[in-house]
Design an enzyme around this catalytic site. Sequence first.
Site, PDB file in Angstrom:
ATOM      1  N   GLY A  34     -80.194 -26.318 -31.132  1.00 18.78           N
ATOM      2  CA  GLY A  34     -79.226 -25.292 -30.798  1.00 18.78           C
ATOM      3  C   GLY A  34     -79.320 -24.971 -29.319  1.00 18.78           C
ATOM      4  O   GLY A  34     -80.320 -25.270 -28.664  1.00 18.78           O
ATOM      5  N   TYR A  35     -78.258 -24.378 -28.807  1.00 18.41           N
ATOM      6  CA  TYR A  35     -78.187 -24.020 -27.389  1.00 18.41           C
ATOM      7  C   TYR A  35     -78.241 -22.508 -27.259  1.00 18.41           C
ATOM      8  O   TYR A  35     -77.496 -21.793 -27.927  1.00 18.41           O
ATOM      9  CB  TYR A  35     -76.914 -24.573 -26.758  1.00 18.41           C
ATOM     10  CG  TYR A  35     -76.956 -26.074 -26.634  1.00 18.41           C
ATOM     11  CD1 TYR A  35     -77.421 -26.673 -25.474  1.00 18.41           C
ATOM     12  CD2 TYR A  35     -76.575 -26.884 -27.691  1.00 18.41           C
ATOM     13  CE1 TYR A  35     -77.492 -28.050 -25.359  1.00 18.41           C
ATOM     14  CE2 TYR A  35     -76.635 -28.263 -27.598  1.00 18.41           C
ATOM     15  CZ  TYR A  35     -77.095 -28.840 -26.426  1.00 18.41           C
ATOM     16  OH  TYR A  35     -77.166 -30.205 -26.328  1.00 18.41           O
ATOM     17  N   LEU A  36     -79.113 -22.036 -26.381  1.00 18.55           N
ATOM     18  CA  LEU A  36     -79.267 -20.599 -26.182  1.00 18.55           C
ATOM     19  C   LEU A  36     -78.137 -20.006 -25.355  1.00 18.55           C
ATOM     20  O   LEU A  36     -77.908 -18.815 -25.383  1.00 18.55           O
ATOM     21  CB  LEU A  36     -80.602 -20.299 -25.494  1.00 18.55           C
ATOM     22  CG  LEU A  36     -81.831 -20.522 -26.361  1.00 18.55           C
ATOM     23  CD1 LEU A  36     -83.094 -20.317 -25.541  1.00 18.55           C
ATOM     24  CD2 LEU A  36     -81.819 -19.598 -27.559  1.00 18.55           C
ATOM     25  N   ASN A  37     -77.437 -20.833 -24.613  1.00 17.83           N
ATOM     26  CA  ASN A  37     -76.379 -20.330 -23.730  1.00 17.83           C
ATOM     27  C   ASN A  37     -75.092 -21.121 -23.927  1.00 17.83           C
ATOM     28  O   ASN A  37     -74.650 -21.824 -23.038  1.00 17.83           O
ATOM     29  CB  ASN A  37     -76.835 -20.363 -22.274  1.00 17.83           C
ATOM     30  CG  ASN A  37     -77.242 -21.752 -21.827  1.00 17.83           C
ATOM     31  OD1 ASN A  37     -77.502 -22.627 -22.640  1.00 17.83           O
ATOM     32  ND2 ASN A  37     -77.303 -21.967 -20.533  1.00 17.83           N
TER      33      ASN A  37
END
Length: 88
Positions: free
Chosen positions: A28-31
């Site tokens: 997953g991508y935090l941003n």
Amino acid sequence: MALEIERRFLVDPNRLPKLRKGKLQTQGYLNKNVEKDTPEVRIRIEERIASLTIKYLENSLTRQEFEYKIPVSDAQKLLKLTDKKVSK
């Protein structure tokens, strides 16, 4: 630190070899939904190894990439903050 070079190709799926069984990845991508010049921050768990990766655009074809191993328990907590994707 690694240098990533972006390339895109058109592929004829009928000419691809039969693939072996893959490894389970959750990432997953935090941003998400950031501007092109903003670094990407990705969390990934592949089997029992977790990593935090930071990538940023250096120019139109290359990106700098920094990847660090992190504890799986930390990665699991961080993935809860993302729209995680699971793939094999």
